[in-house]
Write an enzyme that holds these catalytic residues in place. Structure first.
Site, PDB file in Angstrom:
ATOM      1  N   LYS A  78       0.883  -1.087   0.070  1.00  0.00           N
ATOM      2  CA  LYS A  78       0.130  -0.039   0.045  1.00  0.00           C
ATOM      3  C   LYS A  78       0.884   1.173  -0.115  1.00  0.00           C
ATOM      4  O   LYS A  78       2.111   1.243   0.679  1.00  0.00           O
ATOM      5  CB  LYS A  78      -0.988   0.046   1.389  1.00  0.00           C
ATOM      6  CG  LYS A  78      -2.395   0.858   0.921  1.00  0.00           C
ATOM      7  CD  LYS A  78      -3.228  -0.028   0.065  1.00  0.00           C
ATOM      8  CE  LYS A  78      -4.590   0.406   0.061  1.00  0.00           C
ATOM      9  NZ  LYS A  78      -5.543  -0.343  -0.745  1.00  0.00           N
ATOM     10  N   GLY A 174     -24.030   3.045   1.615  1.00  0.00           N
ATOM     11  CA  GLY A 174     -23.321   3.637   0.855  1.00  0.00           C
ATOM     12  C   GLY A 174     -23.493   3.024  -0.711  1.00  0.00           C
ATOM     13  O   GLY A 174     -23.611   2.173  -1.013  1.00  0.00           O
ATOM     14  N   GLY A 176     -21.623   4.545  -3.552  1.00  0.00           N
ATOM     15  CA  GLY A 176     -20.549   5.200  -4.477  1.00  0.00           C
ATOM     16  C   GLY A 176     -20.440   4.447  -5.508  1.00  0.00           C
ATOM     17  O   GLY A 176     -21.623   3.610  -6.175  1.00  0.00           O
ATOM     18  N   ASN A 177     -19.646   4.371  -6.204  1.00  0.00           N
ATOM     19  CA  ASN A 177     -19.310   3.430  -7.511  1.00  0.00           C
ATOM     20  C   ASN A 177     -19.669   2.080  -7.587  1.00  0.00           C
ATOM     21  O   ASN A 177     -20.304   1.442  -8.307  1.00  0.00           O
ATOM     22  CB  ASN A 177     -18.078   3.882  -8.333  1.00  0.00           C
ATOM     23  CG  ASN A 177     -17.675   4.963  -8.703  1.00  0.00           C
ATOM     24  OD1 ASN A 177     -18.708   5.722  -8.897  1.00  0.00           O
ATOM     25  ND2 ASN A 177     -16.602   5.533  -8.970  1.00  0.00           N
TER      26      ASN A 177
END
Length: 340
Positions: A78, A174, A176-177
């Site tokens: 990450k 949620g 979102g996309n």
């Protein structure tokens, strides 16, 4: 810092500072036993440097587990770029980050994450080939949603005895996309949707296009349903909220849904089936990893189908051992990563 690395069993931590562009970046490489580390790049403001390092380490460990159980020849990593209060040239900053990645000679491959975009990845790609989620590679969100959908079917079969989603009550937190794409797939299968989002426009869109029932964010977790699908922020499941749940299973896209490992045991104690988040939401990682390797869409889609099968395997082990699926998933991942 070294104590954090040792606790997470992190292989390496790389720091870079480029005063000319304002770049302050951290790359955490957790485990490369199965292949080069792959994980997104976050571009966020942090209260202090230690918080940024801690975030990178925690997320890198999760990516190792996710890649291992997704059956990918990838390790976990990450990146975190500490967003400055002001940046003169965002493109130049991400090109500088690309040079940092290139210096690692392929040990880390980056991708889109919170605060970054495909346009940022395009800038990185000017300096290194070790990047995915570029404009040319395409948006991984629909593929994440496909994996979640497969995982919800596996969860419904394990907990409710059927993977037929017609009439199934699903509460989605949620939109979102990923959350909205999931809602579209569930609606097409005949599921009844209860939805919440911080953006009222997204909720209204789901109501108009999918016949969803709007629910406030405060009430959604306590909404009676068959499947709760957290698709927003992490840490939504904690000692307090678990007691409010009125669902048969939790299966959603959000990362780090559990505030602590003990919460998984509380879910198990209440008879609520939990789909380990890094297993069910691995579709995006599968897409970017295989796309980066040059695989075509049919092969990627076939690999996404394994998510449901992996969850079924985990649920079977959990039932036999009378343990939380989260504990079982961790054990399976660690065997692959460390040979334990």
């Amino acid at each position: 810092m070294f104590a954090m690395m040792e606790s997470a069993r992190l292989e390496a931590l790389h720091l870079a500072h480029d005063p000319a562009t304002g770049l302050k970046a951290i790359i955490a490489i957790h485990n490369t036993r199965l292949g080069p580390a792959l994980g997104g790049c976050r571009y966020l403001a942090y209260p202090d440097d230690e918080s940024a390092v801690r975030d990178a380490i925690r997320l890198a460990q999760g990516m190792s587990y996710k890649a291992a159980l997704a059956g990918l020849e990838q390790g976990g990593g990450k990146a975190v770029i500490i967003r400055p209060p002001h940046v003169d040239n965002r493109g130049a900053l991400f090109e500088a980050f690309g040079r940092m990645i290139e210096s690692l000679k392929g040990r880390y491959i980056t991708a889109v994450d919170s605060g970054t975009s495909s346009a940022d990845m395009d800038c990185i790609a000017q300096q290194t080939q070790h990047v995915t989620s570029t404009t040319a590679a395409g948006d991984p969100s629909p593929h994440t949603a496909m994996g979640i959908y497969s995982g919800i079917r596996a969860s419904a079969l394990a907990r409710l005895g059927s993977d037929d989603l017609d009439g199934l009550r699903v509460a989605i937190q949620g939109l979102g996309n990923v959350g909205f794409a999931l809602a579209e797939q569930l609606s097409a299968a005949g599921a009844l949707l209860y939805v919440s989002d911080l953006d009222p426009g997204r909720v209204q869109l789901a109501v108009e296009q999918l016949g969803a029932h709007p629910v406030s964010g405060e009430e959604l977790l306590a909404t009676p349903c068959d499947i709760l699908a957290p698709c927003g922020l992490g840490g939504v499941l904690n000692a307090q909220t678990v007691g409010e749940l009125r669902c048969a299973a939790v299966a959603g896209a959000a990362n780090n849904q559990l505030a602590s490992a003990e919460v998984a045991d509380e879910l198990e104690g209440r008879g609520i089936l939990y789909a380990p988040d890094y297993v069910i939401n691995s579709g995006g990682l599968i897409y970017v990893a295989l796309k980066h390797r040059g695989e075509e869409l049919p092969a990627i889609t076939a690999h996404l189908a394994r998510i449901g099968r992996r969850l079924t395997e985990i649920y079977a082990h959990a039932q036999a051992d009378k343990r939380s699926p989260a504990r079982v998933a961790d054990d399976l991942a660690e065997r692959l990563l460390y040979g334990a």
